[in-house]
Design an enzyme around this catalytic site. Structure first.
Site, mmCIF file in Angstrom:
data_model
loop_
_atom_site.group_PDB
_atom_site.id
_atom_site.type_symbol
_atom_site.label_atom_id
_atom_site.label_comp_id
_atom_site.label_asym_id
_atom_site.label_seq_id
_atom_site.Cartn_x
_atom_site.Cartn_y
_atom_site.Cartn_z
ATOM 1 N N HIS A 229 0.841 -1.208 0.000
ATOM 2 C CA HIS A 229 0.000 0.000 0.000
ATOM 3 C C HIS A 229 0.874 1.256 0.000
ATOM 4 C CE1 HIS A 229 -3.028 -2.682 2.362
ATOM 5 N NE2 HIS A 229 -3.509 -2.553 1.130
ATOM 6 N N LYS B 255 -15.582 -7.733 8.147
ATOM 7 C CA LYS B 255 -16.544 -8.216 9.150
ATOM 8 C C LYS B 255 -15.924 -8.226 10.546
ATOM 9 C CE LYS B 255 -19.781 -10.852 6.373
ATOM 10 N NZ LYS B 255 -19.103 -11.339 5.167
ATOM 11 N N ARG C 169 -1.652 -6.455 -8.132
ATOM 12 C CA ARG C 169 -0.446 -7.221 -7.821
ATOM 13 C C ARG C 169 -0.214 -8.334 -8.817
ATOM 14 N NH1 ARG C 169 -2.769 -8.230 -1.991
ATOM 15 N NH2 ARG C 169 -4.446 -8.563 -3.469
ATOM 16 N N SER D 32 -2.852 -7.786 3.142
ATOM 17 C CA SER D 32 -3.133 -7.610 4.576
ATOM 18 C C SER D 32 -3.543 -8.943 5.199
ATOM 19 C CB SER D 32 -4.260 -6.593 4.763
ATOM 20 O OG SER D 32 -3.889 -5.344 4.235
#
Ligand code: PNS
Length: 159
Positions: free
Chosen positions: A18, A42, A91, A129
Site C-alpha cells: 500500500h 466483518k 499485484r 493484509s
C-alpha cells in the site's frame, strides 16, 4: 484543476505494498487521499481509527497525502470530494477479475470517475493484509513487508 485521486481500501493493516502505491500516486497526482472503508471488514483486527492513525503517521511528512474514511458507495464519496480518479493496486493476474468488476461497476455508477491501476514494486507483489495477519498470528516474521509501526502494533495485538 488539480487532480485529486482517491485510494480506497480496508488497510487492515497498511502494508508496504500500500505504501508503495500511495508513494507512486503522490508523484503522479496533485493530491492523493487514502480512504479507509468503514464497513469493509466483518471482523477487523485494527479499528478504523487505528488504521487512520497508522496511515497518517506513515505519511506525516508527505504533504500531498491525506487520510480519510468513507462509508457507503465509493463513487458517492469520490463525487463528494470532487475527485477525478480512483487508484487501485494490481499485484497479479488473480487481482484482475475482482478489480475489473469493481472498476466497471463504478464506471456504470459514475462515468466521470476514472479508475487507474498501479503496480507495486515486485518485492511487494505477493503480500496482502490477509497474509500478513495470518503469518504474524502464527509466529512468522513480517519485517520489511509492513511499516515498522504496523509491526509494533501487530506485536501489541497478537500476543
Ligand atoms: O482493500 P479492499 O478490501 O480490496 O477494498 C475494497 C473497497 C473498500 C475499495 C470496496 O469494497 C469498496 O469500494 N467498498 C465501498 C462500497 C462500494 O462502493 N461497493 C461497490 C464497489 S463496485
Amino acid at each position: 484543476m488539480p487532480t485529486l485521486a482517491i485510494y480506497p481500501g480496508s488497510f487492515d493493516p497498511l502494508t508496504n505494498g500500500h505504501v508503495d502505491i500511495i508513494t507512486r500516486g503522490a508523484r503522479l497526482f496533485d493530491r492523493i487521499a487514502v480512504a479507509v472503508a468503514m464497513n469493509s471488514e466483518k471482523a477487523p483486527l485494527f479499528s478504523v481509527a487505528e488504521r487512520v492513525e497508522i496511515a497518517r503517521e506513515v505519511f506525516k511528512a508527505t504533504s500531498n497525502v491525506e487520510v480519510d474514511t468513507f462509508d457507503g458507495l465509493l463513487v458517492d464519496y469520490v463525487h463528494r470530494r470532487h475527485a477525478q480518479v480512483i487508484v487501485r493496486g494490481l499485484r497479479a493476474i488473480s487481482d484482475f477479475e475482482y478489480e475489473f468488476q469493481m472498476a466497471l461497476m463504478n464506471r456504470r455508477l459514475n462515468g466521470r470517475i476514472e479508475t487507474v491501476f498501479m503496480m507495486p514494486a515486485e518485492q511487494y507483489s505477493y503480500i496482502s493484509s490477509r497474509l500478513i495477519k495470518e503469518v504474524f498470528s502464527l509466529g512468522g516474521g513480517v519485517h520489511g513487508l509492513v511499516p515498522d509501526m504496523v509491526e509494533e502494533r501487530l506485536r501489541q495485538k497478537v500476543k
